[in-house]
Design a protein around this motif. Structure first.
Motif, mmCIF file in Angstrom:
data_model
loop_
_atom_site.group_PDB
_atom_site.id
_atom_site.type_symbol
_atom_site.label_atom_id
_atom_site.label_comp_id
_atom_site.label_asym_id
_atom_site.label_seq_id
_atom_site.Cartn_x
_atom_site.Cartn_y
_atom_site.Cartn_z
ATOM 1 N N LYS A 48 0.826 -1.204 0.000
ATOM 2 C CA LYS A 48 0.000 0.000 0.000
ATOM 3 C C LYS A 48 0.861 1.255 0.000
ATOM 4 C CE LYS A 48 -3.845 -2.231 2.368
ATOM 5 N NZ LYS A 48 -4.683 -2.243 3.570
ATOM 6 N N PHE A 49 1.921 1.266 0.827
ATOM 7 C CA PHE A 49 2.830 2.417 0.853
ATOM 8 C C PHE A 49 3.457 2.637 -0.525
ATOM 9 C CE2 PHE A 49 3.313 2.118 5.624
ATOM 10 C CZ PHE A 49 2.793 3.381 5.864
ATOM 11 N N GLU A 50 3.903 1.571 -1.154
ATOM 12 C CA GLU A 50 4.530 1.697 -2.469
ATOM 13 C C GLU A 50 3.531 2.189 -3.512
ATOM 14 O OE1 GLU A 50 7.732 1.601 -3.341
ATOM 15 O OE2 GLU A 50 8.107 1.377 -1.203
ATOM 16 N N ALA A 51 2.304 1.725 -3.434
ATOM 17 C CA ALA A 51 1.281 2.174 -4.374
ATOM 18 C C ALA A 51 1.016 3.676 -4.198
ATOM 19 C CB ALA A 51 -0.010 1.384 -4.165
ATOM 20 N N VAL A 52 0.935 4.117 -2.950
ATOM 21 C CA VAL A 52 0.710 5.542 -2.679
ATOM 22 C C VAL A 52 1.903 6.363 -3.154
ATOM 23 C CG1 VAL A 52 0.440 7.258 -0.839
ATOM 24 C CG2 VAL A 52 -0.899 5.146 -0.781
ATOM 25 N N ARG A 53 3.107 5.885 -2.900
ATOM 26 C CA ARG A 53 4.304 6.604 -3.354
ATOM 27 C C ARG A 53 4.352 6.696 -4.877
ATOM 28 N NH1 ARG A 53 7.352 3.367 0.690
ATOM 29 N NH2 ARG A 53 7.341 4.642 2.571
ATOM 30 N N LEU A 54 3.925 5.647 -5.543
ATOM 31 C CA LEU A 54 3.887 5.648 -6.994
ATOM 32 C C LEU A 54 2.999 6.780 -7.503
ATOM 33 C CD1 LEU A 54 4.707 3.956 -9.562
ATOM 34 C CD2 LEU A 54 2.533 2.775 -9.282
ATOM 35 N N ILE A 55 1.874 6.970 -6.854
ATOM 36 C CA ILE A 55 0.927 8.003 -7.270
ATOM 37 C C ILE A 55 1.399 9.394 -6.845
ATOM 38 C CG2 ILE A 55 -1.426 8.877 -6.929
ATOM 39 C CD1 ILE A 55 -2.218 5.848 -6.606
ATOM 40 N N ARG A 56 1.803 9.528 -5.579
ATOM 41 C CA ARG A 56 2.142 10.857 -5.056
ATOM 42 C C ARG A 56 3.520 11.344 -5.492
ATOM 43 N NH1 ARG A 56 -0.136 12.157 0.699
ATOM 44 N NH2 ARG A 56 1.674 13.497 0.539
ATOM 45 N N ASP A 57 4.519 10.506 -5.357
ATOM 46 C CA ASP A 57 5.892 10.943 -5.600
ATOM 47 C C ASP A 57 6.288 10.891 -7.073
ATOM 48 O OD1 ASP A 57 5.979 11.231 -2.870
ATOM 49 O OD2 ASP A 57 7.132 9.384 -2.531
ATOM 50 N N ARG A 58 5.855 9.861 -7.752
ATOM 51 C CA ARG A 58 6.278 9.685 -9.143
ATOM 52 C C ARG A 58 5.304 10.297 -10.137
ATOM 53 N NH1 ARG A 58 8.158 3.511 -8.474
ATOM 54 N NH2 ARG A 58 9.893 3.883 -7.064
ATOM 55 N N GLY A 59 4.147 10.734 -9.651
ATOM 56 C CA GLY A 59 3.189 11.411 -10.519
ATOM 57 C C GLY A 59 2.410 10.504 -11.450
ATOM 58 N N VAL A 60 2.369 9.220 -11.157
ATOM 59 C CA VAL A 60 1.589 8.288 -11.973
ATOM 60 C C VAL A 60 0.112 8.517 -11.655
ATOM 61 C CG1 VAL A 60 1.127 5.848 -12.441
ATOM 62 C CG2 VAL A 60 3.462 6.613 -11.978
ATOM 63 N N SER A 61 -0.726 8.517 -12.683
ATOM 64 C CA SER A 61 -2.159 8.726 -12.452
ATOM 65 C C SER A 61 -2.746 7.529 -11.713
ATOM 66 C CB SER A 61 -2.886 8.929 -13.782
ATOM 67 O OG SER A 61 -2.926 7.718 -14.507
ATOM 68 N N VAL A 62 -3.850 7.777 -11.044
ATOM 69 C CA VAL A 62 -4.527 6.698 -10.312
ATOM 70 C C VAL A 62 -4.987 5.627 -11.296
ATOM 71 C CG1 VAL A 62 -6.501 6.134 -8.853
ATOM 72 C CG2 VAL A 62 -5.196 8.211 -8.407
ATOM 73 N N ALA A 63 -5.493 6.055 -12.428
ATOM 74 C CA ALA A 63 -5.973 5.092 -13.432
ATOM 75 C C ALA A 63 -4.831 4.206 -13.929
ATOM 76 C CB ALA A 63 -6.618 5.842 -14.594
ATOM 77 N N GLN A 64 -3.687 4.815 -14.211
ATOM 78 C CA GLN A 64 -2.545 4.035 -14.695
ATOM 79 C C GLN A 64 -2.027 3.086 -13.614
ATOM 80 O OE1 GLN A 64 -1.299 3.872 -17.859
ATOM 81 N NE2 GLN A 64 -0.113 2.167 -17.031
#
Length: 96
Positions: free
Chosen positions: A11-27
């Protein structure tokens, strides 16, 4: 098929992917094969309290620990009260 369970680290990695790396939620949803609504909820939980996000099994929030402790104390105090009531009734009969 049962519910999927995700580790706290996932879950932490998924959130970091979205918040820190700027990946969209859909992607991220497509990449991780997790529903978009679930990812949004994880991001929201993380934003509220990072230290206490995703408590999971065995990791209880401090508020819940206090509630559990107080419930145990209530059970103990009720048992002690009942013992004292019985003792008082017993000694009241003895003195008559």
């Amino acid at each position: 098929m049962g519910r999927r369970q995700f580790t706290r680290e996932f879950k932490f990695e998924a959130v970091r992917l979205i918040r820190d790396r700027g990946v969209s939620v859909a992607q991220a949803s497509r990449d991780l094969e997790v529903g978009e609504n679930i990812l949004r909820r994880w991001v929201k939980e993380f934003a509220v309290d990072q230290a206490q996000a995703f408590p999971g099994q065995g990791q209880v929030k401090p508020e819940q620990q206090e509630i559990d402790r107080l419930r145990r104390e209530v059970v103990k105090l009720k048992a002690e009260r009942d013992i004292l009531k019985k003792a008082a009734a017993y000694f009241a009969r003895e003195s008559i």
